[in-house]
Design an enzyme around this catalytic site. Sequence first.
Site, mmCIF file in Angstrom:
data_model
loop_
_atom_site.group_PDB
_atom_site.id
_atom_site.type_symbol
_atom_site.label_atom_id
_atom_site.label_comp_id
_atom_site.label_asym_id
_atom_site.label_seq_id
_atom_site.Cartn_x
_atom_site.Cartn_y
_atom_site.Cartn_z
ATOM 1 N N GLN A 65 0.079 3.794 7.649
ATOM 2 C CA GLN A 65 -0.967 4.323 6.774
ATOM 3 C C GLN A 65 -0.769 3.862 5.332
ATOM 4 O O GLN A 65 0.360 3.827 4.821
ATOM 5 C CB GLN A 65 -0.989 5.854 6.796
ATOM 6 C CG GLN A 65 -2.251 6.419 6.160
ATOM 7 C CD GLN A 65 -2.043 7.720 5.407
ATOM 8 O OE1 GLN A 65 -0.975 7.964 4.874
ATOM 9 N NE2 GLN A 65 -3.077 8.547 5.343
ATOM 10 N N ASN A 90 -0.584 5.080 2.433
ATOM 11 C CA ASN A 90 -0.446 6.384 1.785
ATOM 12 C C ASN A 90 -0.582 6.316 0.272
ATOM 13 O O ASN A 90 -1.233 7.153 -0.352
ATOM 14 C CB ASN A 90 0.876 7.053 2.188
ATOM 15 C CG ASN A 90 2.100 6.198 1.913
ATOM 16 O OD1 ASN A 90 2.039 4.973 1.811
ATOM 17 N ND2 ASN A 90 3.250 6.843 1.811
ATOM 18 N N HIS A 131 0.788 -1.226 0.000
ATOM 19 C CA HIS A 131 0.000 0.000 0.000
ATOM 20 C C HIS A 131 0.825 1.282 0.000
ATOM 21 O O HIS A 131 0.255 2.366 -0.013
ATOM 22 C CB HIS A 131 -0.940 -0.006 1.206
ATOM 23 C CG HIS A 131 -0.233 -0.161 2.527
ATOM 24 N ND1 HIS A 131 -0.858 0.061 3.730
ATOM 25 C CD2 HIS A 131 1.049 -0.516 2.846
ATOM 26 C CE1 HIS A 131 -0.017 -0.157 4.725
ATOM 27 N NE2 HIS A 131 1.153 -0.501 4.210
ATOM 28 N N HIS A 132 2.150 1.180 0.033
ATOM 29 C CA HIS A 132 2.986 2.390 0.003
ATOM 30 C C HIS A 132 3.393 2.780 -1.417
ATOM 31 O O HIS A 132 4.048 3.812 -1.601
ATOM 32 C CB HIS A 132 4.247 2.194 0.846
ATOM 33 C CG HIS A 132 3.987 1.962 2.298
ATOM 34 N ND1 HIS A 132 3.134 2.758 3.040
ATOM 35 C CD2 HIS A 132 4.452 1.011 3.148
ATOM 36 C CE1 HIS A 132 3.096 2.300 4.279
ATOM 37 N NE2 HIS A 132 3.884 1.250 4.371
ATOM 38 N N SER A 133 3.050 1.985 -2.394
ATOM 39 C CA SER A 133 3.394 2.300 -3.775
ATOM 40 C C SER A 133 2.427 3.335 -4.348
ATOM 41 O O SER A 133 1.211 3.229 -4.181
ATOM 42 C CB SER A 133 3.340 1.023 -4.617
ATOM 43 O OG SER A 133 3.517 1.315 -5.977
#
Length: 304
Positions: free
Chosen positions: A164, A166, A123-125
């Site tokens: 998070q 992000n 989910h950070h990509s």
Amino acid sequence: MSASATFSHPFRAYSPADFHFPLPEGHRFPYYKYAGVREVLRPHLPVLDTPALSWTDAARVHDPQWLRRWRRGEVDRAEERALGLPWSPEMVERSRRAAGGSLAALHDAVNTGWGANLAGGTHHSFSDRAEGFCLLNDAALLTRVALDDGLASRVAVIDLDVHQGNGTAAMLGAEARAFTLSVHGERNYPFRKEQSSLDLGLGDGVNDNEYLQVLNRQALPAIEAFRPDLLVFLAGADVLAGDRFGRFALSLEGLRERNRAVLGWAKTSAVPVVTVLAGGYNRDHSLTIQAHASVVLDGLDVFG
């Protein structure tokens, strides 16, 4: 027990098998957990090797020129540092397989009510930037595929990793048919947060009771109000006490209550759900494996 064995339920899971890529000695990437989770779960459901995500599908959410540079290794040291992994063809291929497993699990969810990937949650990509061990954003991809291909009309992403989501928030921020919800450590990575549809940032040291109150009184009611017809669940294990990169203090039983609350909501609401592992870096490696396996075992309890 092999993937061809007969089980009394229709469910299966996907795993990137033993696909390693070169890393410096002592690197923090948790290779061990993927094989461990696979072995724990094989007696309970078929575990299939993940297919590789096609570059065409990756380009549905990522910039094609950026993808081409990563595919060819035309990246610089700053980009490698942001990702946290050195470039190699094997690393890129494994990223494709992790995301490919999530896409396969999406189709299982549509067909059976639940699909499981024993990887993913990257989910950070961002659309044109890699961060935090995340090259391809599978949560954003599943949302885009489901909406564009008519598999769902409204998609909710419930991100319960300690960090998070992000990249997911940024990539889906303009999509009115998507709802991104992140319950995370407010003081933890990433230190520059993006804006999700709903961010529930918590302080350090959150215990089972405090966390479950936030989940049941704020997070799940918000999902209910959005009325999705597909749920993507990032079941991060880094909320556990003892995680190297987390600052929460949940027990394994508290984490399993979390899983059952989310999966139970999906079943009761007749909303198909995809589960992906996301982060988990506990100092106790066996606890990381138990925690990651638990979301599938809990899924079998709820849906089986």
